[in-house]
Structures are given as C-alpha cells and as structure tokens.
Design a protein around this motif. Structure first.
Motif, PDB file in Angstrom:
ATOM      1  N   ARG A 273       0.843  -1.217   0.000  1.00 10.94           N
ATOM      2  CA  ARG A 273       0.000   0.000   0.000  1.00 10.94           C
ATOM      3  C   ARG A 273       0.861   1.244   0.000  1.00 10.94           C
ATOM      4  O   ARG A 273       0.572   2.245  -0.685  1.00 10.94           O
ATOM      5  CB  ARG A 273      -0.912  -0.010   1.229  1.00 10.94           C
ATOM      6  CG  ARG A 273      -1.977  -1.127   1.179  1.00 10.94           C
ATOM      7  CD  ARG A 273      -2.809  -1.116   2.427  1.00 10.94           C
ATOM      8  NE  ARG A 273      -3.828  -2.197   2.389  1.00 10.94           N
ATOM      9  CZ  ARG A 273      -4.663  -2.452   3.406  1.00 10.94           C
ATOM     10  NH1 ARG A 273      -4.600  -1.714   4.534  1.00 10.94           N
ATOM     11  NH2 ARG A 273      -5.545  -3.424   3.283  1.00 10.94           N
ATOM     12  N   PHE A 274       1.913   1.234   0.784  1.00  7.84           N
ATOM     13  CA  PHE A 274       2.791   2.396   0.832  1.00  7.84           C
ATOM     14  C   PHE A 274       3.450   2.632  -0.529  1.00  7.84           C
ATOM     15  O   PHE A 274       3.599   3.771  -0.976  1.00  7.84           O
ATOM     16  CB  PHE A 274       3.853   2.170   1.923  1.00  7.84           C
ATOM     17  CG  PHE A 274       4.819   3.313   2.070  1.00  7.84           C
ATOM     18  CD1 PHE A 274       4.446   4.496   2.732  1.00  7.84           C
ATOM     19  CD2 PHE A 274       6.091   3.238   1.525  1.00  7.84           C
ATOM     20  CE1 PHE A 274       5.348   5.540   2.840  1.00  7.84           C
ATOM     21  CE2 PHE A 274       6.971   4.277   1.639  1.00  7.84           C
ATOM     22  CZ  PHE A 274       6.619   5.444   2.316  1.00  7.84           C
ATOM     23  N   ASN A 275       3.824   1.532  -1.196  1.00 11.21           N
ATOM     24  CA  ASN A 275       4.428   1.674  -2.520  1.00 11.21           C
ATOM     25  C   ASN A 275       3.441   2.257  -3.525  1.00 11.21           C
ATOM     26  O   ASN A 275       3.790   3.117  -4.349  1.00 11.21           O
ATOM     27  CB  ASN A 275       4.917   0.309  -3.014  1.00 11.21           C
ATOM     28  CG  ASN A 275       6.132  -0.177  -2.216  1.00 11.21           C
ATOM     29  OD1 ASN A 275       6.895   0.641  -1.683  1.00 11.21           O
ATOM     30  ND2 ASN A 275       6.297  -1.472  -2.135  1.00 11.21           N
ATOM     31  N   ARG A 276       2.148   1.814  -3.477  1.00 14.85           N
ATOM     32  CA  ARG A 276       1.159   2.359  -4.392  1.00 14.85           C
ATOM     33  C   ARG A 276       0.923   3.835  -4.110  1.00 14.85           C
ATOM     34  O   ARG A 276       0.785   4.679  -5.027  1.00 14.85           O
ATOM     35  CB  ARG A 276      -0.155   1.572  -4.261  1.00 14.85           C
ATOM     36  CG  ARG A 276      -0.087   0.170  -4.908  1.00 14.85           C
ATOM     37  CD  ARG A 276      -1.489  -0.401  -5.083  1.00 14.85           C
ATOM     38  NE  ARG A 276      -2.163  -0.596  -3.794  1.00 14.85           N
ATOM     39  CZ  ARG A 276      -2.059  -1.709  -3.055  1.00 14.85           C
ATOM     40  NH1 ARG A 276      -1.316  -2.700  -3.477  1.00 14.85           N
ATOM     41  NH2 ARG A 276      -2.716  -1.804  -1.928  1.00 14.85           N
ATOM     42  N   ALA A 277       0.878   4.226  -2.811  1.00 12.66           N
ATOM     43  CA  ALA A 277       0.681   5.639  -2.467  1.00 12.66           C
ATOM     44  C   ALA A 277       1.842   6.485  -2.972  1.00 12.66           C
ATOM     45  O   ALA A 277       1.666   7.604  -3.468  1.00 12.66           O
ATOM     46  CB  ALA A 277       0.524   5.796  -0.947  1.00 12.66           C
ATOM     47  N   ALA A 278       3.037   5.962  -2.855  1.00 15.54           N
ATOM     48  CA  ALA A 278       4.206   6.691  -3.344  1.00 15.54           C
ATOM     49  C   ALA A 278       4.138   6.861  -4.852  1.00 15.54           C
ATOM     50  O   ALA A 278       4.474   7.934  -5.397  1.00 15.54           O
ATOM     51  CB  ALA A 278       5.486   5.954  -2.932  1.00 15.54           C
ATOM     52  N   ASP A 279       3.679   5.806  -5.586  1.00 19.00           N
ATOM     53  CA  ASP A 279       3.544   5.916  -7.039  1.00 19.00           C
ATOM     54  C   ASP A 279       2.500   6.980  -7.413  1.00 19.00           C
ATOM     55  O   ASP A 279       2.703   7.778  -8.341  1.00 19.00           O
ATOM     56  CB  ASP A 279       3.163   4.562  -7.633  1.00 19.00           C
ATOM     57  CG  ASP A 279       4.290   3.535  -7.482  1.00 19.00           C
ATOM     58  OD1 ASP A 279       5.457   3.957  -7.332  1.00 19.00           O
ATOM     59  OD2 ASP A 279       3.999   2.307  -7.507  1.00 19.00           O
ATOM     60  N   ASP A 280       1.355   6.947  -6.699  1.00 18.44           N
ATOM     61  CA  ASP A 280       0.309   7.935  -6.988  1.00 18.44           C
ATOM     62  C   ASP A 280       0.815   9.365  -6.726  1.00 18.44           C
ATOM     63  O   ASP A 280       0.547  10.313  -7.478  1.00 18.44           O
ATOM     64  CB  ASP A 280      -0.933   7.664  -6.129  1.00 18.44           C
ATOM     65  CG  ASP A 280      -1.603   6.343  -6.523  1.00 18.44           C
ATOM     66  OD1 ASP A 280      -1.333   5.876  -7.658  1.00 18.44           O
ATOM     67  OD2 ASP A 280      -2.338   5.756  -5.695  1.00 18.44           O
ATOM     68  N   THR A 281       1.560   9.560  -5.641  1.00 18.55           N
ATOM     69  CA  THR A 281       2.098  10.877  -5.309  1.00 18.55           C
ATOM     70  C   THR A 281       3.058  11.349  -6.386  1.00 18.55           C
ATOM     71  O   THR A 281       3.078  12.519  -6.795  1.00 18.55           O
ATOM     72  CB  THR A 281       2.816  10.827  -3.959  1.00 18.55           C
ATOM     73  OG1 THR A 281       1.885  10.371  -2.960  1.00 18.55           O
ATOM     74  CG2 THR A 281       3.335  12.191  -3.558  1.00 18.55           C
ATOM     75  N   SER A 282       3.921  10.429  -6.877  1.00 16.74           N
ATOM     76  CA  SER A 282       4.860  10.795  -7.934  1.00 16.74           C
ATOM     77  C   SER A 282       4.125  11.185  -9.200  1.00 16.74           C
ATOM     78  O   SER A 282       4.496  12.151  -9.884  1.00 16.74           O
ATOM     79  CB  SER A 282       5.802   9.610  -8.190  1.00 16.74           C
ATOM     80  OG  SER A 282       6.686   9.892  -9.242  1.00 16.74           O
ATOM     81  N   LEU A 283       3.048  10.443  -9.550  1.00 23.08           N
ATOM     82  CA  LEU A 283       2.261  10.768 -10.745  1.00 23.08           C
ATOM     83  C   LEU A 283       1.604  12.143 -10.613  1.00 23.08           C
ATOM     84  O   LEU A 283       1.612  12.964 -11.548  1.00 23.08           O
ATOM     85  CB  LEU A 283       1.195   9.681 -10.971  1.00 23.08           C
ATOM     86  CG  LEU A 283       0.285   9.852 -12.192  1.00 23.08           C
ATOM     87  CD1 LEU A 283       1.115   9.900 -13.476  1.00 23.08           C
ATOM     88  CD2 LEU A 283      -0.751   8.733 -12.252  1.00 23.08           C
ATOM     89  N   ALA A 284       1.060  12.427  -9.402  1.00 27.00           N
ATOM     90  CA  ALA A 284       0.420  13.738  -9.185  1.00 27.00           C
ATOM     91  C   ALA A 284       1.441  14.861  -9.280  1.00 27.00           C
ATOM     92  O   ALA A 284       1.182  15.933  -9.833  1.00 27.00           O
ATOM     93  CB  ALA A 284      -0.269  13.755  -7.810  1.00 27.00           C
ATOM     94  N   ALA A 285       2.640  14.630  -8.767  1.00 26.55           N
ATOM     95  CA  ALA A 285       3.676  15.661  -8.824  1.00 26.55           C
ATOM     96  C   ALA A 285       4.052  15.935 -10.266  1.00 26.55           C
ATOM     97  O   ALA A 285       4.283  17.099 -10.668  1.00 26.55           O
ATOM     98  CB  ALA A 285       4.888  15.212  -8.011  1.00 26.55           C
ATOM     99  N   ARG A 286       4.142  14.899 -11.121  1.00 26.26           N
ATOM    100  CA  ARG A 286       4.463  15.117 -12.529  1.00 26.26           C
ATOM    101  C   ARG A 286       3.368  15.926 -13.219  1.00 26.26           C
ATOM    102  O   ARG A 286       3.642  16.808 -14.057  1.00 26.26           O
ATOM    103  CB  ARG A 286       4.680  13.761 -13.217  1.00 26.26           C
ATOM    104  CG  ARG A 286       6.001  13.086 -12.795  1.00 26.26           C
ATOM    105  CD  ARG A 286       6.354  11.978 -13.773  1.00 26.26           C
ATOM    106  NE  ARG A 286       5.341  10.928 -13.774  1.00 26.26           N
ATOM    107  CZ  ARG A 286       5.351   9.880 -12.941  1.00 26.26           C
ATOM    108  NH1 ARG A 286       6.316   9.769 -12.046  1.00 26.26           N
ATOM    109  NH2 ARG A 286       4.397   8.988 -13.013  1.00 26.26           N
TER     110      ARG A 286
END
Length: 325
Positions: A273-286
């Motif tokens: 779950r933490f890995n998916r949240a980190a991926d979503d955060t990176s996508l939002a930042a881009r």
C-alpha cells in the motif's frame, strides 16, 4: 603142508590189510576241489619256496605251488606255477608276494587284491594268466640295503666329526661358560634377596601410611564430587524450568513467533500500500509540474483557456509572422 597153508593165509591177510589201509588213506586224502592254474614271474630270488607250498588268499589257504622253474618268456626270471581254487575271486588287480611263516621260516605265496572294482581274471589252463609277483619286505630291504648302509656310514662320519677334538673342546668351554653363568645368576639372586630385605621391605612398610593418605584424598574427592553433583542438579533444575511449557524459553519463542508474524503482515499488506501511495504521489507531482510549465508558457490560458493552438510551419493555415524592422 598145514604150516605152508597157514603161512599163505597169514600173508594174504597182511596184504589185504595193507591194501585196505592204502585205500583208506587215499579215500581220506582225496581232494575233489577244482583248481585253476596261474603263473607268477619274478626276477627276485624265491629262496625257501618249495613245490607243494601253500598259496593263501588274504590268509586263507586256497591252493598249492605246482612247479618252480625258469621263465621261458622272460630271460633271467623265475616262473612259479600255482593252482588256486576256482571259487577264489581273483581280478586283474590281484597281486602276489612271497611271505614266510614266523616260526618255521617256510615260504608261501600270499595273494591279495586292491579291491578297486577291476574285472574278474579269466582262467585258462592251456595258457595260464599271469599274476604279478611283487617284492616282499625282505626283498625291498635287500634292494635298499646299500643305500641304508651308505646313510649309516654318513651318519657315523658326521657323528665322528661332531665328536672330534675341536668340538669336544668347544663343548667343554660351553659347559664352563654355563657354569660361570650359573654362578653369576646365584650372585644376582643373593643380591636381589639383599635388595628385598634392605630396600623393598621398608618401602612396603611405608605403603600403609600412604594408603591412609590416599583414602583421605579419596574421601575429600568424594565430598567435592557430591558438591559438584548438587550444583549440577541445580543447574539441571534451572534448565528444566527454562525449557518447561510456559517458561522463559517458551515465552521467548512465542514472542519471536509474534514478531515474525508482524513482519510478515508488514511485508504482505502495509508495504505494498505504501508503494502504491508513493507511485500515486509521484504521478500527481508530474502532472502538477506539467500544469506549471503550461501556465509559465501561456499565462493567459488561466483566463482564456488553452484554446486551439496556432498551426505551425508546414501545417494548413500557417501564416508566417511579419519580419521585424
């Protein structure tokens, strides 16, 4: 005239009596046994053997010696013809020897058999079969007498050499040396007896105190061993309590198991779950970065929107900008 008639009667009676005795002897000595003729041939001497000598088969009288003469078939051999009872089971392996009676020394023919299952010897009185005559023990001794004498002479020569003057001197010296060794052994024995009396006996006398000291040391060692045994029992009790169910080791094992389960839950649930949240955060930042870049390039797009972009070079409707003065 009467005297002559009495003499004739007496003579006739005597002659009749003699004839009756001869007839009786002939009748008593008659022999109805059927015998077969066999021949023996040998180069050895047959001293003491006479015609009418007994022929024995394994100690049983079974015949007589018929004649003794020279062998016409083998030059230098003596031929002995014997008559043997037809009931005697002679075979091709039968053989004869010249034997002698113990007291009288009279010779006789002894026949024996190897008993190896050989076929029966077929008799033929016209051409008698031959039975081998083996040398007797006396003949064998005579044949080997020279060799025996040579061996006796060799033994005598060696005995004389062994008992020569030089060897006798050596034997005397050896006996003298043995006597000296015996004397030395006696001295050693006496010295050993003195050693026993002066050294070993006092040492043996000192053994009982040493034994008492050893007993005391053993008792002390036993006490120490008992103390050590009690300490070992205490340690064993402690280890038993640690390893017992619900003890320290059991609780430590349960805590380790719970910690392992927590780590497994963290690896299987929380970290994904933490890995998916980190991926979503990176996508939002881009995405935010792209929006910021677009606003920086066209600020009016905030008010008017992006609109339709102007055609570029080579696209339909493209109008080149005017040249700058």
């Amino acid at each position: 005239m009467e005297n002559k008639s009495h003499a004739i009667a007496a003579g006739a009676f005597v002659l009749g009596l003699l004839a009756a005795l001869v007839a009786l002897v002939v009748w008593l000595t008659r022999d109805n046994t059927v015998r077969n003729i066999y021949e023996l041939s040998t180069r050895d001497a047959v001293s003491g053997l006479q015609p009418q000598a007994t022929v024995r088969y394994r100690g049983i009288a079974v015949g007589k010696v018929a004649s003794i003469d020279f062998d016409p078939k083998v030059k230098g051999n003596v031929r002995v013809r014997i008559t043997v009872d037809e009931r005697v089971p002679l075979t091709t392996s039968s053989y004869a020897t010249l034997s002698y009676q113990g007291v009288t020394g009279l010779a006789f023919i002894a026949i024996d058999d190897k008993a190896d299952g050989s076929p029966t010897l077929v008799p033929d009185n016209d051409n008698p079969p031959r039975i081998p005559l083996k040398p007797s023990v006396l003949a064998q001794l005579q044949d080997r007498g020279e060799a025996i004498i040579n061996q006796i002479e060799e033994v005598t020569r060696r005995a004389n050499k062994l008992l020569g003057d030089d060897n006798q001197k050596r034997i005397a010296d050896a006996l003298e040396n043995i006597a000296q060794v015996a004397a030395t052994a006696n001295q050693v024995t006496r010295s050993f007896d003195n050693t026993l009396k002066t050294r070993i006996d006092p040492a043996l006398a000192a053994i009982p105190p040493l034994a008492n000291t050893a007993r005391e040391s053993i008792a002390t060692f036993r006490t120490t061993a008992n103390d050590f045994s009690r300490v070992a029992n205490s340690v064993n009790g402690t280890l038993t309590r640690l390893n017992a169910e619900g003890g320290t080791m059991d609780r430590l094992g349960n805590g380790t198991t719970a910690l392992q389960q927590t780590l497994e839950s963290l690896n299987t649930t929380t970290l994904p779950r933490f890995n998916r949240a980190a991926d979503d955060t990176s996508l939002a930042a881009r995405r935010v970065g792209r929006v910021a870049d677009a606003i920086a390039d066209n600020p009016q797009s905030v008010l008017y929107g992006t609109g339709t972009p102007l055609p570029g070079p080579g696209e339909p409707g493209f109008v080149a900008p005017p040249a700058r003065p």
